[in-house]
Scaffold this motif. Sequence first.
Motif, PDB file in Angstrom:
ATOM      1  N   ALA A 215     -21.372  -7.485  17.087  1.00  0.00           N
ATOM      2  CA  ALA A 215     -22.944  -8.719  17.178  1.00  0.00           C
ATOM      3  C   ALA A 215     -23.188  -9.690  18.347  1.00  0.00           C
ATOM      4  O   ALA A 215     -24.272  -9.446  19.014  1.00  0.00           O
ATOM      5  CB  ALA A 215     -22.792  -9.156  15.452  1.00  0.00           C
ATOM      6  N   GLN A 216     -22.029  -9.775  18.316  1.00  0.00           N
ATOM      7  CA  GLN A 216     -21.756 -10.770  20.005  1.00  0.00           C
ATOM      8  C   GLN A 216     -21.854 -10.315  21.157  1.00  0.00           C
ATOM      9  O   GLN A 216     -22.652 -10.371  21.858  1.00  0.00           O
ATOM     10  CB  GLN A 216     -20.778 -11.799  20.085  1.00  0.00           C
ATOM     11  N   LYS A 217     -21.560  -9.482  21.627  1.00  0.00           N
ATOM     12  CA  LYS A 217     -21.580  -8.553  22.465  1.00  0.00           C
ATOM     13  C   LYS A 217     -22.649  -8.362  22.347  1.00  0.00           C
ATOM     14  O   LYS A 217     -23.446  -7.974  23.726  1.00  0.00           O
ATOM     15  CB  LYS A 217     -20.453  -7.042  22.586  1.00  0.00           C
ATOM     16  N   ILE A 218     -23.693  -7.288  21.941  1.00  0.00           N
ATOM     17  CA  ILE A 218     -25.244  -7.088  21.503  1.00  0.00           C
ATOM     18  C   ILE A 218     -26.066  -8.667  21.730  1.00  0.00           C
ATOM     19  O   ILE A 218     -26.465  -7.786  22.820  1.00  0.00           O
ATOM     20  CB  ILE A 218     -24.906  -6.426  20.711  1.00  0.00           C
ATOM     21  N   LYS A 219     -25.612  -9.282  21.466  1.00  0.00           N
ATOM     22  CA  LYS A 219     -26.245 -10.591  21.432  1.00  0.00           C
ATOM     23  C   LYS A 219     -26.496 -11.107  22.738  1.00  0.00           C
ATOM     24  O   LYS A 219     -27.095 -11.253  23.894  1.00  0.00           O
ATOM     25  CB  LYS A 219     -25.822 -12.085  20.923  1.00  0.00           C
ATOM     26  N   MET A 220     -25.129 -11.126  23.754  1.00  0.00           N
ATOM     27  CA  MET A 220     -24.456 -11.665  25.505  1.00  0.00           C
ATOM     28  C   MET A 220     -25.870 -10.316  25.976  1.00  0.00           C
ATOM     29  O   MET A 220     -26.051 -10.849  26.829  1.00  0.00           O
ATOM     30  CB  MET A 220     -23.268 -11.331  25.113  1.00  0.00           C
ATOM     31  N   SER A 221     -25.604  -9.231  25.686  1.00  0.00           N
ATOM     32  CA  SER A 221     -26.071  -8.582  26.629  1.00  0.00           C
ATOM     33  C   SER A 221     -27.646  -8.215  26.478  1.00  0.00           C
ATOM     34  O   SER A 221     -28.145  -8.307  27.167  1.00  0.00           O
ATOM     35  CB  SER A 221     -25.506  -6.504  25.595  1.00  0.00           C
TER      36      SER A 221
END
Length: 75
Positions: free
Chosen positions: A53-59
């Motif tokens: 979820a964190q990686k997706i938000k950053m992307s």
Amino acid sequence: MNMSTVAAQVVGNTVDHANMQKVTDALKDFPSVKAEVVNGELTLTGNVSPAQAQKIKMSMDGLQIGKYNNNLTVK
């Protein structure tokens, strides 16, 4: 199998084919996440881990495509 979908262009909204292609590319490593245009707004759905979820938000934030609905379920 990649569960991302590419939606048709939505006239009058920032979600066009080019932006959907950017989103699809950004989500290619997350097969459980689906990106689609719902009522003219980009919506993300699916089940992800907290780290994903964190990686997706950053992307997504890095794409600078504007507002989107994050309906991901973090498990």
